[in-house]
Each structure stands twice: as structure tokens, then as C-alpha cells.
Design an enzyme around this catalytic site. Structure first.
Site, short mmCIF file in Angstrom:
data_model
loop_
_atom_site.label_atom_id
_atom_site.label_comp_id
_atom_site.label_asym_id
_atom_site.label_seq_id
_atom_site.Cartn_x
_atom_site.Cartn_y
_atom_site.Cartn_z
N HIS A 1 1.17 -1.46 -0.30
CA HIS A 1 0.12 -0.35 0.20
C HIS A 1 0.75 1.28 -0.06
CE1 HIS A 1 -3.56 3.01 1.15
NE2 HIS A 1 -4.07 1.61 0.96
N ASP B 1 -7.98 -5.77 -0.22
CA ASP B 1 -8.74 -6.11 -1.58
C ASP B 1 -8.21 -7.74 -1.33
OD1 ASP B 1 -9.95 -4.54 -3.60
OD2 ASP B 1 -8.09 -3.30 -3.56
C1 SDX Z 1 -6.74 0.10 -2.95
O1 SDX Z 1 -4.97 4.65 -1.93
C2 SDX Z 1 -5.88 3.76 -1.36
O2 SDX Z 1 -6.43 4.20 -0.47
C3 SDX Z 1 -6.40 2.40 -2.26
C4 SDX Z 1 -7.43 1.67 -1.40
C5 SDX Z 1 -8.55 2.41 -1.30
O3 SDX Z 1 -9.14 2.23 -0.51
O4 SDX Z 1 -9.04 3.08 -1.80
O5 SDX Z 1 -6.83 1.18 0.33
C6 SDX Z 1 -7.53 0.30 -2.63
O6 SDX Z 1 -6.16 0.13 -4.69
C7 SDX Z 1 -5.06 -1.25 -2.29
C8 SDX Z 1 -4.24 -2.02 -3.49
C9 SDX Z 1 -4.54 -2.46 -4.40
N1 SDX Z 1 -3.38 -3.09 -5.61
C10 SDX Z 1 -2.87 -3.91 -5.48
O7 SDX Z 1 -3.02 -5.00 -4.47
C11 SDX Z 1 -2.22 -4.32 -6.34
C12 SDX Z 1 -0.56 -4.59 -5.73
N2 SDX Z 1 0.17 -3.56 -4.47
C13 SDX Z 1 1.02 -2.88 -5.65
O8 SDX Z 1 1.56 -2.90 -7.02
C14 SDX Z 1 1.32 -1.83 -4.78
O9 SDX Z 1 1.94 -2.34 -3.52
C15 SDX Z 1 0.36 -0.90 -5.13
C16 SDX Z 1 -0.04 -0.34 -6.46
C17 SDX Z 1 -0.48 -0.74 -3.68
C18 SDX Z 1 1.24 0.64 -3.86
O10 SDX Z 1 2.25 1.61 -4.97
P1 SDX Z 1 3.48 2.36 -4.80
O11 SDX Z 1 3.34 3.18 -3.25
O12 SDX Z 1 3.45 3.32 -5.52
O13 SDX Z 1 4.80 1.15 -4.38
P2 SDX Z 1 5.61 0.98 -5.65
O14 SDX Z 1 4.49 -0.18 -6.96
O15 SDX Z 1 6.87 1.90 -5.91
O16 SDX Z 1 5.96 -0.86 -4.66
C19 SDX Z 1 7.67 -0.48 -3.60
C20 SDX Z 1 7.78 -1.48 -3.77
C21 SDX Z 1 8.92 -2.10 -4.94
O17 SDX Z 1 10.06 -2.54 -4.35
P3 SDX Z 1 11.38 -2.40 -5.41
O18 SDX Z 1 11.37 -1.84 -6.50
O19 SDX Z 1 11.03 -0.67 -4.46
O20 SDX Z 1 12.39 -3.36 -4.56
O21 SDX Z 1 7.32 -2.91 -3.06
C22 SDX Z 1 7.37 -3.36 -4.13
C23 SDX Z 1 7.60 -3.34 -5.34
O22 SDX Z 1 8.36 -4.02 -6.13
N3 SDX Z 1 5.65 -4.06 -4.32
C24 SDX Z 1 5.59 -4.74 -4.30
C25 SDX Z 1 3.88 -5.14 -4.46
N4 SDX Z 1 3.50 -4.00 -3.45
C26 SDX Z 1 4.83 -3.29 -4.12
N5 SDX Z 1 5.98 -6.62 -4.85
C27 SDX Z 1 5.52 -7.48 -5.29
N6 SDX Z 1 3.95 -7.94 -4.88
C28 SDX Z 1 3.30 -6.20 -4.22
N7 SDX Z 1 1.65 -6.55 -4.15
#
Ligand code: SDX
Length: 370
Positions: free
Chosen positions: A256, A307
Site C-alpha cells: 500500500h 483487496d
Molecule cells: C487499493 O490508496 C488507497 O487508498 C487505495 C485503497 C483504497 O481504499 O482506495 O486502499 C485500495 O487500491 C489497495 C491497493 C490494491 N492494489 C494491489 O493490491 C496491487 C498490488 N500492490 C502494488 O502494486 C502496490 O503495493 C500499490 C499499487 C498498492 C502501491 O504502489 P506504490 O506505493 O507505488 O509502491 P511501489 O509499486 O513503488 O512498490 C514499492 C516497492 C517496490 O519494490 P522495489 O522496486 O522498491 O524493490 O515494493 C514492491 C515494489 O516492487 N511491492 C511489491 C508489491 N507492492 C509493492 N512487490 C510485490 N508485490 C506487491 N504487491
């Protein structure tokens, strides 16, 4: 001018609707844990719109208004019948909500009173759109709303044509409470940007639905279920998760932007997932989810978000996978419209800047010289 990728950490507005402070989520100052345990969705919608909990009579009046506005214009039902087979359910919702504006005589009335009436109408009609779409694509006739009861009950009734049981109503209602608002998430921001041009509430909610559809946002709940189905059995979890992490692929339902120590909503959904699994005598999806969580948390330090467990909750309730994100929209409609009303109250056009990374100078080359 230096851009901040994804606007991370940028405070883009003030808002008195919901807060995330030190990992705690509140709606109008009330902790989500209290609301999840005690409030029904309609009370929460009232709280988000009006800034206070309703009295008994105010709640009854809101429920009456929601029920009175839940029917769809016949023209919108006819249009849904024309959507091509295989239409994405969020695309269907986005189109239908946009089209509802055409049949609302107050669509362009920007008075506060008309806007709150439209917020209630949208909240009432979104569940009817989703249920009608789900039935029409199966060749079934849409079912008119009951005219009584709450949104969770009515939605399940319109989906199946049968009176849902108490456990299902309560579970869905709690899920709606948990998803209702979440500070400046992507879809809410999209709604606020749209209406900050002084565009109408339907345009704002249509923008929000488009943003929620994506798998990095609301679309993740569907993607979680697709992942669970792909894994198939608990014995396959270890190999699947290891492979994903090795390949640096995203695991849906984890991570998140704001919460780094866990999403406070996830524990409620986890509990519901277990309880519903036990009630139906099948905890397979829950057991698999727990194993995935254990692995992802210990190997990658990522915690489940809202989710993750909602996927197994909705599946256990018998809801088709591609309606999960539309259900998120049913709930978040309350938050979107509350934010839209707040934006109108103290509006200024939202127009940030971009850090330019293109060529410093370039000249026009006439077409016949290229
Ligand atoms: C919702 O914001 C809100 O309020 C949204 C929400 C709401 O109530 O409206 O809470 C609802 O949308 C929840 C999120 C649903 N999405 C997912 O579950 C998709 C998977 N999650 C990710 O893609 C990610 O964690 C996000 C999109 C939720 C957040 O993205 P960020 O803040 O841009 O983080 P990032 O993608 O830059 O990740 C930071 C690091 C990375 O690693 P490094 O490159 O630094 O080594 O964390 C890793 C990412 O690769 N990472 C993950 C991951 N989430 C982050 N690695 C594997 N699986 C994941 N899910």
C-alpha cells in the site's frame, strides 16, 4: 521544478472526511474498527455526507430516500441490454453511470441541495446498475429493487431474485462499511480533479469509476481471486509465491502506498473470510490466503491490503469474480460523492505542473522535408 513520481507524499488538499494517521483510519474522526463492528453502511454514508452520525429518524429518512431512488430509468436498462457480450463489468458501470446523467433532470443543477440529492441517487442506483448488468448478460430479466431494506440486502436480492440470508447481508454490509472512504486514493482524487473544473457530479463519479477499475487500485480484488484460482490448491502456494517473488512480479492484494505496517481494514475481512468459510463448510480460499500472506510477509515484508481477503469473502458469498470491483464502487460511491461535495464547498481548479523532459529546442520541419 522536480516531479514526485506518483505524487508520493504530496499533500494535495485538505479534507475533513477521512484520515489515515499513524496507520489508523477514521471516517470523520471515528475509528474504522468501531464502525466495522457497530455501524451499518447507510449510517456511514450519512456520516461521510453530512459530517455526523444520523439520529434514528435521519437514518430512516435516508434509507427511505435511497429506496425511493433505486430504480433505473427504463432507457438505461435498454442500453445495458445493448452492451456487447463479454463487456467488462467496470466498463459497463462506467458507461451506465455516465448515461444516468442524461435522465436526471437535475444533472446540471449545481446547487448544494441538488448535489446532495444526486449523491443519494447515485448511491441508490449504482447497485441496481450492477445487478441489472449481471442478470442481463446471463439472459435474465433485471429485478426491480425491493423498495425496502438496506443497500447490501437489496443488491443481493436484485442479483439473485431471492431473499438473501442474514449472514450474507451482514457480511456484505460490513465490507461496504470498510470500503466506503479512504482519504485521497486514486479514484477519489480523479473525482475531485474532475469536479474542480466545476463539472457535474456524474462526471466526477464516472472519472472515479474509471480510476477504480485498474488492477493497482480497486481491480486488485478481482486479480486476487484470479490468483487464488490459478494457484488452485494450498499445496501449490509455495511454488507459486516463490516464483512470483523471484521474477519480481507483483502479488495482488499486497502493499500500500500509505500503510507500511498493514491495512487496518484487512483484519476485519480476514476474520469474515474465516467465519464465512466455516459457515459454508469450506475454508479452502481462506487457508490458501493465510499461507500466501505468511509467505509474502516473511519473504518480502509486504502486508495484505483491503483487496486481499475481500476476494475470498465475496467468493464465499457466491458473488462472481468480476463483480468484486463493482461492489467496491457501490461502497466507495459514498466517499466519492462526499469528496465531490466537499470539493464544491471550497473549490479551486486542480492544475499541477509537469517537469518537462522533452527536447530543449526543436524546429518545425515541413511535411515534404521529413
Ligand atoms: C487499493 O490508496 C488507497 O487508498 C487505495 C485503497 C483504497 O481504499 O482506495 O486502499 C485500495 O487500491 C489497495 C491497493 C490494491 N492494489 C494491489 O493490491 C496491487 C498490488 N500492490 C502494488 O502494486 C502496490 O503495493 C500499490 C499499487 C498498492 C502501491 O504502489 P506504490 O506505493 O507505488 O509502491 P511501489 O509499486 O513503488 O512498490 C514499492 C516497492 C517496490 O519494490 P522495489 O522496486 O522498491 O524493490 O515494493 C514492491 C515494489 O516492487 N511491492 C511489491 C508489491 N507492492 C509493492 N512487490 C510485490 N508485490 C506487491 N504487491
Amino acid at each position: 521544478m522536480t516531479a514526485t513520481k506518483g505524487l508520493e507524499g504530496i499533500v494535495a488538499t485538505t479534507s475533513s472526511i477521512s484520515s489515515i494517521i499513524d496507520g489508523e483510519l477514521t471516517y470523520r474522526g471515528i475509528n474504522i474498527d468501531e464502525l466495522a463492528e457497530q455501524a451499518m453502511f447507510e449510517e456511514v454514508a450519512y456520516l461521510l455526507w453530512y459530517g455526523k452520525l444520523p439520529t434514528k429518524s435521519e437514518l430512516e429518512e435516508l434509507k427511505r430516500e435511497l429506496n425511493a431512488n433505486a430504480s433505473l430509468p427504463d432507457a438505461v436498462i435498454q442500453q445495458i441490454k445493448l452492451y456487447p457480450q463479454g463487456t467488462n463489468s467496470m466498463a459497463a458501470l462506467r458507461t451506465a453511470v455516465s448515461s444516468l446523467a442524461l435522465y436526471d433532470g437535475e444533472a446540471n443543477d449545481m446547487s448544494k441541495e441538488a448535489n446532495i440529492r444526486k449523491a443519494i441517487r447515485l448511491q441508490a442506483q449504482i447497485p441496481s446498475v450492477i445487478a441489472a448488468f449481471a442478470r442481463i448478460r446471463e439472459g435474465k430479466a433485471p429485478i426491480a429493487p425491493k423498495g425496502s431494506g438496506g443497500i447490501a440486502e437489496n443488491f443481493l436480492y436484485m442479483l439473485t431474485g431471492e431473499q438473501p440470508d442474514k449472514v450474507a447481508i451482514e457480511a456484505l454490509d460490513k465490507a461496504l462499511v470498510l470500503h466506503a472512504d479512504h482519504e485521497l486514493n486514486a479514484s477519489t482524487f480523479a473525482a475531485r480533479v474532475t469536479v474542480a473544473t466545476l463539472s457535474d457530479i456524474y462526471s466526477g463519479v464516472t472519472s472515479a469509476i474509471g480510476a477504480l477499475k485498474g488492477p493497482l487500485h480497486g481491480g486488485a480484488n478481482e486479480a486476487v481471486m484470479a490468483m487464488l484460482e490459478e494457484i488452485g490448491t494450498i499445496d501449490n502456494v509455495e511454488a507459486y509465491v516463490s516464483r512470483k517473488l523471484e521474477n519480481k512480479e507483483k502479488l495482488m492484494g499486497f502493499g500500500h502506498r500509505v500503510y507500511k505496517n498493514g491495512d487496518p481494514r484487512a483484519k476485519h475481512l480476514q476474520k469474515m473470510s474465516l467465519e464465512l468459510g466455516k459457515l459454508t463448510g469450506d475454508t479452502k480460499w481462506y487457508d490458501m490466503s493465510i499461507k500466501i500472506e505468511d509467505m509474502v510477509t516473511s519473504l518480502k515484508g509486504l502486508k495484505p491490503n483491503v483487496d486481499f481477503y475481500s476476494a475470498s469473502v465475496y467468493t464465499t458469498l457466491g458473488i462472481p469474480r468480476d463483480l468484486f470491483t463493482p461492489i467496491f464502487a457501490i461502497s466507495r460511491a459514498s466517499g466519492w460523492t462526499a469528496h465531490i461535495l466537499e470539493q464544491y464547498e471550497n473549490n479551486r481548479l486542480i492544475r499541477p505542473r509537469a517537469e518537462y523532459t522533452g527536447p530543449a529546442t526543436a524546429s518545425y520541419v515541413p511535411l515534404d522535408k521529413r
